[in-house]
Design a protein around this motif. Structure first.
Motif, short mmCIF file in Angstrom:
data_model
loop_
_atom_site.label_atom_id
_atom_site.label_comp_id
_atom_site.label_asym_id
_atom_site.label_seq_id
_atom_site.Cartn_x
_atom_site.Cartn_y
_atom_site.Cartn_z
N ALA A 148 0.80 -1.23 0.00
CA ALA A 148 0.00 0.00 0.00
C ALA A 148 0.83 1.27 0.00
N ARG A 149 1.99 1.24 0.62
CA ARG A 149 2.73 2.49 0.81
C ARG A 149 4.21 2.21 0.99
N SER A 150 5.04 3.16 0.54
CA SER A 150 6.47 3.16 0.80
C SER A 150 6.82 4.33 1.70
N LEU A 151 7.73 4.09 2.62
CA LEU A 151 8.31 5.15 3.45
C LEU A 151 9.79 5.21 3.10
N VAL A 152 10.20 6.31 2.50
CA VAL A 152 11.58 6.48 2.04
C VAL A 152 12.26 7.50 2.94
N ARG A 153 13.38 7.11 3.50
CA ARG A 153 14.17 8.02 4.34
C ARG A 153 15.39 8.45 3.53
#
Length: 453
Positions: free
Chosen positions: A384-389
């Protein structure tokens, strides 16, 4: 050896096991650095269940401060307070120095106050909560002007609130890497007005970054010495019976310094806080690998236990790469398990480094063009979603996401858009086995890529 093998195996499966003290700075699951990115001079406070870390933005300051917030002490979200700004906190006596070194405390009047360095002057702001809104508290004027003591930098202010609610302000740094002087003054209940004349209480070996803490009925003035751009920066301390001293350096000072065998380089400019029954020291140290290339000074924030002894002394700190903090979550949110795909940027910056749960290691796109990370989820499933740091939380990046069932035929599920912050959230509700994170930006870096169901 067994611990290293367990951590490595976990990383290859897409989620690194939390490590009590990672034996190497690049070990999967290392808890230090605490924050993803380059920050310095941290100040940490807690309100309710939420932690706040205010910090200087590297390289070498910015026109605003960095603010990291977390409800579990492990997953941090970046923002920038509305005050101070370089433009708003400028006076006729200001220099060109950026916004540096915040100190945030809660006063006896239940309001929060921030003492911060802007243009080599000390400014003060106030807010009803660490979350803000922050506003200037001194009529648009510096609390300590640059010409208060022209031979030294008027920066690195730290407030200390004693057991009886009385507040004190410490500040001062050297010029041209020559040791400076430390000044202190009592504050009136408004936390802005000086109650008396500032005193010079400089202890032996003082350069900058004073931080007062009380233990065993004694006042322990901790501070930094050395050069933060090299490997000589360190933390010392001196002991007094009053907030004004006189201060005598501790017999075992310094208590935190470079340890090349542990890959700890130039630790300093710290804050001391308590969580549970344990005290901790939050500080910056040089980003690894060391020495760095280029001219930019890049530092990262780390945390380690510190022992404030009942006899009014401080034990030497053993700095590490992964020690847990009481009350913090055991590990960061890992998301779905994924294996790194092909390497487009050479072994030192392999895609696996974006899935090793370590903020000291990153994947970097080639310097001659963009690049891509391929994540194999092992089976077809909903993502559903990516979290990119990203490497720099304040800089704009353009990331796009593609999906595939076989790793050969791809379809776009999130088009490239300019975003900044940390983490950068990218929505892409799709069912697939493979995801591909693309960037056209040469040299773009990613600390971690978390994929959520």
């Amino acid at each position: 050896m067994r611990r290293r093998l367990i951590a490595l195996a976990a990383a290859l499966l897409g989620g690194a096991a939390p490590v009590a003290d990672a034996p190497r700075w690049d070990a999967p699951g290392a808890g230090n650095p605490l924050l993803p990115g380059y920050f310095a001079d941290p100040s940490i406070v807690r309100e309710g269940s939420r932690w706040y870390i205010f910090a200087t933005i590297d390289p070498w300051g910015d026109d605003r401060l960095g603010l990291w917030t977390s409800d579990n002490g492990r997953d941090w979200r970046f923002s920038m307070p509305e005050w101070p700004t370089k433009q708003a906190a400028t006076s006729p006596t200001s220099g060109d120095a950026k916004v540096w070194a915040p100190s945030v405390v809660k006063a006896a009047n239940s309001r929060w106050y921030m003492y911060v360095s802007v243009g080599s002057e000390v400014w003060v702001g106030t807010a009803p909560s660490p979350a803000g809104p922050w506003r200037d508290a001194n009529g648009g004027k510096p609390l300590v002007k640059r010409d208060f003591a022209p031979a030294y930098h008027m920066i690195d202010a730290e407030a200390f609130v004693d057991d009886d609610g009385q507040a004190y302000l410490y500040w001062g740094s050297g010029l041209n890497w020559v040791n400076g002087h430390c000044f202190v003054v009592r504050l009136k209940p408004d936390m802005v007005t000086f109650d008396g004349t500032p005193r010079d209480v400089t202890p032996q070996g003082y350069f900058e970054a004073p931080f007062m803490v009380k233990a065993g009925g004694r006042y322990l003035l901790t501070y930094s010495d050395g050069n933060t751009t090299k490997d000589t920066y360190k933390v010392r301390y001196a002991v007094g019976t009053t907030p004004f001293g006189p201060f005598t350096e501790g017999a075992n000072s310094p208590i935190l310094e470079t340890q090349r065998d542990r890959d700890i380089v130039s630790p300093g400019h710290h804050a001391i806080f308590r969580s549970g029954d344990q005290s901790y020291i939050l500080y910056h140290r040089q980003a690894l690998p060391w020495p760095q290339t280029g001219e930019a000074v890049l530092r990262q924030v780390a945390v380690d236990p510190i022992d404030l002894r009942g006899d009014g002394t401080i034990a030497r700190v053993t700095p590490g790469h992964g020690g847990p903090v009481a009350g913090f979550a055991a590990h960061r949110t890992r998301g779905l398990t994924w294996r790194a795909g092909r390497n487009t940027a050479g072994t030192p910056n392999s895609p696996a480094k974006a899935a090793d749960d370590n903020y000291a290691t990153l994947w970097r796109a080639p310097s001659t063009g963009g690049g891509m990370l391929v994540a194999d989820l092992g089976r077809r499933q909903r993502v559903a979603r990516s979290l990119v740091r990203p490497e720099f939380a304040t800089r704009p990046y353009r990331f796009a996401v593609d999906a595939s069932d076989d790793g050969r035929r791809w379809k776009p599920v999130a088009t490239a858009a300019t975003r900044s912050g940390s983490p950068i959230a990218i929505d892409h509700a799709v069912t697939a086995r493979y995801l591909r994170l693309r960037t056209a930006e040469p040299g773009a870096g990613v600390w971690e890529w978390t994929i959520l169901p």
